[in-house]
Design an enzyme around this catalytic site. Structure first.
Site, mmCIF file in Angstrom:
data_model
loop_
_atom_site.group_PDB
_atom_site.id
_atom_site.type_symbol
_atom_site.label_atom_id
_atom_site.label_comp_id
_atom_site.label_asym_id
_atom_site.label_seq_id
_atom_site.Cartn_x
_atom_site.Cartn_y
_atom_site.Cartn_z
ATOM 1 N N LYS A 50 0.814 -1.192 0.000
ATOM 2 C CA LYS A 50 0.000 0.000 0.000
ATOM 3 C C LYS A 50 0.861 1.261 0.000
ATOM 4 O O LYS A 50 0.399 2.350 -0.321
ATOM 5 C CB LYS A 50 -0.881 0.022 1.256
ATOM 6 C CG LYS A 50 -1.832 -1.131 1.383
ATOM 7 C CD LYS A 50 -2.576 -1.051 2.725
ATOM 8 C CE LYS A 50 -3.388 -2.284 2.949
ATOM 9 N NZ LYS A 50 -3.930 -2.330 4.330
ATOM 10 N N ASP A 107 7.769 2.737 -2.805
ATOM 11 C CA ASP A 107 7.865 3.713 -1.739
ATOM 12 C C ASP A 107 9.277 3.764 -1.151
ATOM 13 O O ASP A 107 9.912 4.809 -1.100
ATOM 14 C CB ASP A 107 6.832 3.413 -0.628
ATOM 15 C CG ASP A 107 6.852 1.960 -0.164
ATOM 16 O OD1 ASP A 107 7.689 1.159 -0.654
ATOM 17 O OD2 ASP A 107 6.025 1.606 0.698
ATOM 18 N N ASP A 110 14.665 -0.990 1.389
ATOM 19 C CA ASP A 110 15.460 -1.201 2.594
ATOM 20 C C ASP A 110 16.515 -2.261 2.272
ATOM 21 O O ASP A 110 17.599 -1.946 1.790
ATOM 22 C CB ASP A 110 14.505 -1.610 3.724
ATOM 23 C CG ASP A 110 15.201 -1.758 5.057
ATOM 24 O OD1 ASP A 110 16.439 -1.786 5.094
ATOM 25 O OD2 ASP A 110 14.501 -1.863 6.086
HETATM 26 P P1 IMP Z 1 12.912 -4.454 1.689
HETATM 27 O O1 IMP Z 1 12.388 -5.692 1.031
HETATM 28 O O2 IMP Z 1 13.744 -4.744 2.912
HETATM 29 O O3 IMP Z 1 13.634 -3.527 0.716
HETATM 30 O O4 IMP Z 1 11.674 -3.675 2.283
HETATM 31 C C1 IMP Z 1 10.781 -3.015 1.487
HETATM 32 C C2 IMP Z 1 9.416 -2.877 2.113
HETATM 33 O O5 IMP Z 1 9.459 -2.885 3.549
HETATM 34 C C3 IMP Z 1 8.851 -1.529 1.715
HETATM 35 O O6 IMP Z 1 8.136 -1.610 0.492
HETATM 36 C C4 IMP Z 1 8.018 -1.157 2.902
HETATM 37 O O7 IMP Z 1 6.731 -1.701 2.761
HETATM 38 C C5 IMP Z 1 8.703 -1.821 4.076
HETATM 39 N N1 IMP Z 1 9.630 -0.900 4.763
HETATM 40 C C6 IMP Z 1 10.972 -0.914 4.755
HETATM 41 N N2 IMP Z 1 11.490 0.071 5.490
HETATM 42 C C7 IMP Z 1 10.425 0.754 5.989
HETATM 43 C C8 IMP Z 1 10.309 1.926 6.832
HETATM 44 O O8 IMP Z 1 11.287 2.545 7.277
HETATM 45 N N3 IMP Z 1 9.046 2.315 7.115
HETATM 46 C C9 IMP Z 1 7.940 1.688 6.643
HETATM 47 N N4 IMP Z 1 8.005 0.612 5.850
HETATM 48 C C10 IMP Z 1 9.240 0.144 5.523
#
Ligand code: IMP
Length: 184
Positions: A50, A107, A110
């Site tokens: 979302k 969005d 990470d």
């Molecule tokens: P990744 O797979 O670790 O890159 O995480 C990506 C997803 O984790 C994003 O699309 C967000 O939904 C969530 N996410 C990662 N970091 C944050 C944060 O600091 N705040 C809120 N959601 C996050």
């Protein structure tokens, strides 16, 4: 003292990381850059729900080309503020993307695991091209080679909320991005 949210100081919100005017300016710049790059090959914007909903709405209007939009949703197992890296598709696209110029609107990146899952999943459908536009990238944390074509802001590796980002579904409608230091 915290950041002001919903009419009062919220002690769980520590600091504004990206202000509303900074968001508006950068989104306008990204829109102009994308419009230049995609002249003659109208893009299909794919937002990841979302969290990307405000970014998608603002970015789509900043691209002065006929764009189409579609949405998908993924979930990763884990706690409210830590992703586990295990990603699954929760809502698929409505449109067939084969032969289309797809631009994924994310969005925040990470670890990058969600993005590499999406890239693999979408490439298997044989789009004409596939690029990524991520509003926020956390510095130093990407575990995989990411190849992100458009980036809004590189931010410190703190947990942030606002402008689509949540903790337990809260704070998505804050007009700024700020650090969250409350319970997870
Ligand atoms: P990744 O797979 O670790 O890159 O995480 C990506 C997803 O984790 C994003 O699309 C967000 O939904 C969530 N996410 C990662 N970091 C944050 C944060 O600091 N705040 C809120 N959601 C996050």
């Amino acid at each position: 003292m915290g950041v002001k949210a919903y009419g009062q100081e919220d002690p769980n919100l520590q600091e504004v990381v990206v202000s509303a005017p900074e968001l508006a300016k950068r989104v306008a710049e990204l829109g102009a850059e994308i419009a230049d790059d995609y002249i003659g090959r109208d893009p299909l914007l794919v937002a990841v729900l979302k969290g990307a909903f405000p970014f998608m709405a603002d970015l789509a209007r900043a691209i002065d080309l006929p764009v189409e939009v579609d949405f998908m949703a993924v979930a990763s197992y884990g706690s409210a503020t830590k992703t586990s890296g295990v990603v699954r598709l929760v809502k698929d696209l409505d449109l067939d993307i084969s032969g289309r110029h797809v631009l994924v609107v994310e969005d925040i990146v990470d670890s990058g695991l969600t993005l590499s899952f999406l890239r693999r999943n979408l490439l298997a459908r044989e789009p004409a091209s596939l690029e990524i536009c991520a509003l926020l990238i956390k510095e130093g944390l990407q575990k995989t080679q990411l190849d992100i074509r458009y980036t809004g802001f590189v931010i410190p590796p703190d947990f942030v909320v606002g402008y689509g980002l949540d903790v337990n579904q809260r704070y998505r409608n804050l007009p700024v991005v700020c650090t969250y230091v409350g319970p997870s």
